[in-house]
Write a protein that holds these residues in place. Structure first.
Motif: not given
Lengths: 292, 292
Positions: B1-4, B6-10, B45-50
């Protein structure tokens, strides 16, 4: 005022509303029942009527837009259900019937309101016969009018100013949100759906704002001089609850004069229209003869 | 999992959410405060991430659709505020913080929820760079998912089945509405915004349904084996409240197996995609390692 036409349109709207409910809520019958209870509790159907009348005024056929008109009635109904909740106005009766939460309980009343608000957008999205861009514009009108800077914002101002004497300016701002915004959205949406020109849209927006103001003033007057049996709620509640209204901030006579002047302004805004705007003219004049 | 990533998108999502709130709620600061309290309370922020990941998967640039992604997060947040209300689940804490109504009172919590739901549509409507027809489709997905046949319907089923033992079939139906519908709308919306083909949309819909199911099963597992300090709410509440869950209707081991199988199905649905779907693959696998 052509009552026949109004009643025919009410029938059309109510048939469409029932169809929407039936199609959408089969999954959870108890929820559907709660939504239907409030949505079909009668009322003047003023907002959908205004959508159609505004479309008529710009030369389109108002009845073509019953779908969008139904959406706005669903938004209006959701707001009534939530306003009546124990945490809000805590009302037991609405239009002479028990309020939603008195019949279905608080949880289901909250959820029925949520469902009506959400489904309203779905219903508007199914409006046929207009370009996609026009439909987007109508959705924009509705969401802005119903949101934090419109209806919900006005409701919060109302809540926060309870028991306080507020200025005429604050009163206007509160009502502009609480009731004015949705009238404006109804009329502007009808105009946009009907293909209004810039000048027509501007004139109808002025009409809408005057209509909303006159509606509110006459509402405040009714709370003083109305007949309980006809309006379906106790009179004099504003005074008992120390609410600032157009009557309590001025006087009954001054409020009546302000209502008449505002109706006159609304009529002047319609001067660019011909007979197509007759219904809108009748509607705003009727506010001065309201008994409910 | 690319946490970086994800965190950028959050960060991107949260900046956009703050901007939306600021622009929209200046009229009534107290309402804005209440909306912001819940909207900015963290979360995955799972839904916007999706939404963005689904757009990536079909070859578009997910970050182009942050506007629509924000809208779905606002819908999700409204539903949490209303679910926590005294008349509903009556929860005092959410993500380790006091719930909205504990801080702002019940009336304002109801209204903040209403405002977020309404503004969500306005925010989605401001999504740029897509044809009007596509935006209408996305709005349709969202309104159906959040409405009486989706999220609200699921919530009502949940409420009506409290204290009752329900069948696995009813449990599935409830969650399909309560949480599944919005995951589906997020993923389908991202795909539609990104210009998905029919086959891609069908594959992502299957993925979405598996994702929603796996999310719910792992949620039920967490309620048994989770760490209170990490998940921010008491564990074992489902058993205490005699709630039917994937664990109570089967067993912890069977629930774990069902979760793993469902994740496997989600991965299989993605077989038609290449590396563009890596993030979606990682996301669903991560559910098996959830600790919150």
């Amino acid at each position: 005022m052509d009552k026949t036409q109004w009643n025919e349109r009410i029938k059309l709207i109510e048939a469409a509303l029932l169809k929407e409910l039936g199609a959408e809520t089969a999954l959870v019958p108890r929820l559907a029942e709660s939504m239907e209870y409030s949505l079909m509790a009668g009322g003047k159907r003023l907002r959908p009527i205004l959508v159609m009348a505004a479309a008529d005024a710009v030369g389109a056929r108002g009845t073509d837009f019953v779908q969008a008109a139904c959406g706005i009635e669903m938004i209006h109904t959701y707001s009534l259900i939530h306003d009546d909740l124990p945490a809000m106005d805590n009302d037991d009766y609405r239009r002479g019937k028990l309020t939603n939460h008195k019949v279905f309980g608080e949880a289901l009343a909250i959820l029925a309101g949520d469902a009506l608000l959400t489904q309203a957008f779905e219903v508007i999205l199914r409006q046929q016969g207009v370009p996609a861009q026009v439909l987007l514009e109508v959705l924009r009108e509705m969401s802005i009018a119903a949101g934090p800077n419109g209806m919900v914002g006005g409701q919060v101002i109302d809540m926060l100013s309870e028991g306080k004497r507020i200025s005429m300016e604050e009163l206007r701002k509160m009502h502009m949100g609480k009731t004015g915004a949705l009238f404006r959205a109804a009329i502007r949406s009808g105009a946009i759906l009907g293909g209004a020109s810039e000048a027509q849209l501007a004139a109808l927006t002025t009409y809408a704002d005057c209509f909303g103001l006159a509606f509110q003033i006459t509402d405040d007057i009714l709370d003083v001089v109305g007949d309980e049996a006809v309006i379906g709620k106790p009179v004099g509640s504003d005074e008992r609850n120390e609410k600032s209204t157009y009557v309590t901030l001025t006087s009954l006579d001054e409020a009546k004069k302000l209502a008449a002047d505002t109706v006159q302004q609304a009529l002047e805004a319609l001067e660019i229209f011909g007979d197509e705007a007759k219904f809108l003219r009748d509607l705003v004049k009727m506010l001065l003869e309201r008994n409910k």
